[in-house]
Design an enzyme around this catalytic site. Structure first.
Site, PDB file in Angstrom:
ATOM      1  N   ASP A   1      -8.274  69.343  94.799  1.00 10.14           N
ATOM      2  CA  ASP A   1      -9.701  69.331  94.477  1.00 10.14           C
ATOM      3  C   ASP A   1     -10.477  69.214  95.789  1.00 10.14           C
ATOM      4  OD1 ASP A   1     -12.298  68.935  93.537  1.00 10.14           O
ATOM      5  OD2 ASP A   1     -11.667  67.657  91.878  1.00 10.14           O
TER       6      ASP A   1
ATOM      7  N   ARG B   1     -13.839  69.801  96.081  1.00 16.19           N
ATOM      8  CA  ARG B   1     -15.278  69.770  95.812  1.00 16.19           C
ATOM      9  C   ARG B   1     -15.971  68.599  96.507  1.00 16.19           C
ATOM     10  NH1 ARG B   1     -14.991  70.144  89.361  1.00 16.19           N
ATOM     11  NH2 ARG B   1     -13.212  68.778  89.830  1.00 16.19           N
TER      12      ARG B   1
END
Length: 218
Positions: free
Chosen positions: A140, A142
């Site tokens: 991830d 983000r």
């Protein structure tokens, strides 16, 4: 009320999110104010859909990661398109709230082409976490800094966060946005995405209690 765009530009520019324009946007869910931002950190464009008066505390808020395959093409591989529609309906039903649509978050931040490659690996038997790792990419990648900057610019002090992902809550807290409640955003699973959703629950910590019964129990 939201102030004029020009009143915010100097302060927003220093934080990385510069408000560029505001326009009324009529959708199938309701009429929103679409507030466009230039993201100086990512060199990208961002948008917030605002419904009602959101300044102050406890605005119902969805921070939605861009997903072309789910949001636009209606892919059954994920629940993103369903969550986007459900969040907009919930905000309108609440009478006030904001949805921030984060560009650059495709495939949990790895990009569209890499996401498609990861989907191919998933079709061959890997889960969504294993697929990213096999490609040598972060599970991830983000970053939610610009979402917090947009909320600050809109005058939102605290949010009721529409999300099943505890990492989104933690990220907003780290960037100075108080989260008074994490509101579940559960969508009906499909045969095509049940394994994907269970992986998100078991390996990424998403709160998805409705998966226990499987598809036939929904």
């Amino acid at each position: 009320m939201i102030e004029s765009d020009g009143a915010h530009r100097d302060s927003a520019r220093s934080t990385g999110a510069e408000r560029a324009t505001t326009v009324q946007l009529s959708t199938e869910h309701g009429v929103f104010r679409a507030v466009g931002y230039w993201d100086h950190n990512r060199r990208d464009e961002q948008i917030a859909l605002v419904y009602g008066d959101i300044e102050g505390d406890d605005a119902l808020t969805r921070v939605h990661s861009e997903c072309l395959t789910g949001d636009t093409f209606g892919s059954n591989h994920c629940e993103c398109g369903d969550q986007l529609s459900a969040a907009l309906r919930a905000i309108v039903g609440e009478g006030r709230g904001v949805l921030i649509y984060l560009r650059g978050h495709e495939g949990r931040g790895i990009g569209l082409l890499a996401k498609l490659r990861a989907m191919q690996l998933q079709a061959e038997g890997l889960d969504t976490v294993e697929a990213n790792i096999a490609l040598g990419l972060p599970v991830d990648a983000r970053n939610y800094q610009v979402a917090a900057e947009i909320l600050h610019d809109l005058g939102v002090r605290s949010v009721r966060l529409l999300s099943n992902n505890p990492r989104k809550r933690e990220a907003l807290l780290q960037h100075g946005i108080k989260v008074t409640e994490q509101v579940p955003l559960l969508t009906e699973p499909r045969e095509e995405n049940l394994v994907y959703l269970r992986t998100k629950r078991e390996r990424l910590g998403h709160h998805l209690p409705h998966l226990d019964g499987g598809v036939d129990q929904m």
